[in-house]
Motif scaffolding. Sequence first.
Motif, PDB file in Angstrom:
ATOM      1  N   MET A 186      53.623  13.758   4.980  1.00 63.92           N
ATOM      2  CA  MET A 186      54.417  14.024   6.182  1.00 63.92           C
ATOM      3  C   MET A 186      54.257  15.487   6.600  1.00 63.92           C
ATOM      4  SD  MET A 186      58.527  13.581   6.723  1.00 63.92           S
ATOM      5  CE  MET A 186      59.333  14.269   8.162  1.00 63.92           C
ATOM      6  N   THR A 187      53.916  15.718   7.864  1.00 63.15           N
ATOM      7  CA  THR A 187      53.719  17.077   8.363  1.00 63.15           C
ATOM      8  C   THR A 187      55.061  17.762   8.564  1.00 63.15           C
ATOM      9  OG1 THR A 187      51.723  16.361   9.497  1.00 63.15           O
ATOM     10  CG2 THR A 187      52.671  18.466  10.172  1.00 63.15           C
ATOM     11  N   SER A 188      55.163  19.018   8.139  1.00 67.91           N
ATOM     12  CA  SER A 188      56.420  19.747   8.267  1.00 67.91           C
ATOM     13  C   SER A 188      56.709  20.084   9.721  1.00 67.91           C
ATOM     14  CB  SER A 188      56.356  21.034   7.443  1.00 67.91           C
ATOM     15  OG  SER A 188      55.469  21.966   8.041  1.00 67.91           O
ATOM     16  N   ARG A 189      57.970  20.374  10.003  1.00 69.51           N
ATOM     17  CA  ARG A 189      58.356  20.715  11.373  1.00 69.51           C
ATOM     18  C   ARG A 189      57.740  22.044  11.798  1.00 69.51           C
ATOM     19  NH1 ARG A 189      64.779  19.630  11.894  1.00 69.51           N
ATOM     20  NH2 ARG A 189      64.349  20.019  14.113  1.00 69.51           N
ATOM     21  N   ALA A 217      54.884  23.231  10.763  1.00 70.82           N
ATOM     22  CA  ALA A 217      53.470  22.969  11.025  1.00 70.82           C
ATOM     23  C   ALA A 217      53.280  22.324  12.397  1.00 70.82           C
ATOM     24  CB  ALA A 217      52.893  22.057   9.937  1.00 70.82           C
ATOM     25  N   GLN A 218      54.172  21.390  12.754  1.00 70.22           N
ATOM     26  CA  GLN A 218      54.092  20.752  14.060  1.00 70.22           C
ATOM     27  C   GLN A 218      54.299  21.769  15.177  1.00 70.22           C
ATOM     28  OE1 GLN A 218      57.151  17.787  13.667  1.00 70.22           O
ATOM     29  NE2 GLN A 218      55.805  16.277  12.715  1.00 70.22           N
ATOM     30  N   ALA A 243      52.113  25.024  19.555  1.00 70.54           N
ATOM     31  CA  ALA A 243      52.092  26.306  20.267  1.00 70.54           C
ATOM     32  C   ALA A 243      50.698  26.691  20.733  1.00 70.54           C
ATOM     33  CB  ALA A 243      52.666  27.403  19.373  1.00 70.54           C
ATOM     34  N   ARG A 244      49.666  26.153  20.076  1.00 71.37           N
ATOM     35  CA  ARG A 244      48.298  26.496  20.470  1.00 71.37           C
ATOM     36  C   ARG A 244      47.926  25.901  21.828  1.00 71.37           C
ATOM     37  NH1 ARG A 244      47.134  24.668  14.908  1.00 71.37           N
ATOM     38  NH2 ARG A 244      47.148  26.488  13.542  1.00 71.37           N
ATOM     39  N   GLU A 282      51.915  27.546   5.925  1.00 73.60           N
ATOM     40  CA  GLU A 282      50.649  27.302   5.236  1.00 73.60           C
ATOM     41  C   GLU A 282      50.342  25.813   5.203  1.00 73.60           C
ATOM     42  OE1 GLU A 282      48.434  29.415   3.404  1.00 73.60           O
ATOM     43  OE2 GLU A 282      49.429  31.072   4.387  1.00 73.60           O
ATOM     44  N   GLU A 283      49.058  25.485   5.114  1.00 81.66           N
ATOM     45  CA  GLU A 283      48.656  24.097   4.958  1.00 81.66           C
ATOM     46  C   GLU A 283      49.216  23.532   3.652  1.00 81.66           C
ATOM     47  OE1 GLU A 283      46.721  26.688   5.240  1.00 81.66           O
ATOM     48  OE2 GLU A 283      45.262  26.444   6.857  1.00 81.66           O
ATOM     49  N   GLY A 284      49.759  22.307   3.704  1.00 81.93           N
ATOM     50  CA  GLY A 284      50.290  21.676   2.507  1.00 81.93           C
ATOM     51  C   GLY A 284      51.585  22.271   2.020  1.00 81.93           C
TER      52      GLY A 284
END
Length: 433
Positions: A1-4, A6-7, A12-13, A68-70
Amino acid sequence: MTSRTAQIRATARTDRRAAEDMLARLIHDLFGIAVRDLAINLDRYSLNSLNGFFESDEGPCFFKFHQEEGEEAMRGEYYRADLLAEAGLPVDRPIRVSSLPGEQILIYRRRSDPRFSDLLRGLDLAPVAAAMARALEAEGVLNDRLLAVAQESLHPITPAQSQAEPIHRLFHERLVEPGSRAYPGGRLSGFYVGKPFELPGLTLPWEVLAHAPLVIDGMAYDRTLAQLFGAAHARLAPERLADAGGITAHGDAHNANVWYERGAEADRLVFFDPAFAGSHVPSLLAEVKSTFHNILAHPLWLYDPEEVAPRWQVTARLQEGALHLDSDWQPGALREGLLEVKARRFWRPWLAHLAAEGLLPPDWEEVVRLALFLCPTLVMSLRSGPGAGPHTPASSALGLMAAVRAGARPVTGEDRLVRFFDAVRPRGLPVQD
């Protein structure tokens, strides 16, 4: 599950307004704060983070988070500003903190002080002797305090204590795959493996670049990129870094995480964003990020790569299997001054103290060099080309040159980093082969 977080960073990009709405909801959910007029500051320093401003009933606020990733699968204690303050380090304490993995964020009262990175960038481009002297003295005073806290907090640590420190997410964790620990993985694999590298007038596949002997400004170096990454994977494993003891440290004090407070007689530097702070930080790793990003890396090729080509000549050629990189770039008087201060007021006395305490491993220079090497190569992709990131062929080449000089030694002769390590080496200790 992707973190908030990270989303939000990914959104933003491409859609800043949507990311701002998502972030306002996150802040409200975490802290119960009514957020108004939130604006993400997409500045040059936000390589792995986001920051910006908003209004609330508590007044004007500044926010920042590092992602960070992960990260959502990792555990540890994050954002320990109180730990740094209690140790005697100058640190801005946030008014709200979330240290949940995947939802880490700091809220500060908004300041008008510049970040030290912005002030130094201005002095790089338009030197003013008096302002440079004040900045260098502020840096010196900060390093005196860093040294004192390091000496006071130094203690033996176990491999498990070292392994639990968040600072490894800046170094070893970026070499391996989250979860499986497969090597090469993480950013090393995602940034480079199997991908082309565009250099000035030359494009090389990673498999060629990684194994090519390197000649920089006419000086041959003793290790390839593949050898440097392999050595870093082996020696910077978190459990192996317990051999030099642990200290209380910020760990990520690059100058975009440092406020510059102007005073009547002297100026003062104050940390913020202690995302990787800890009380068992491996002693040789603690000041590596600040040494590279604040001194060895020029702010233009690191943060404003499009400005490199108009300012400096950078060339690349493959000759008899060796990659030759040449440039007319020089670090300049300000960065040389910062390096002298860091060597004299932190590294030299700190290494001497570790030696006196029996906590300086014989390969201490190797540890520091490998960690310095990972700073430019894994903070962002050094590749230039489609899908690579912001680097241009010229800035990519300059980044590689800086990375190799940090991690490898000249086959013959000496360079700036050889002179630095000679200057900080404790008396009586031999040069490591």
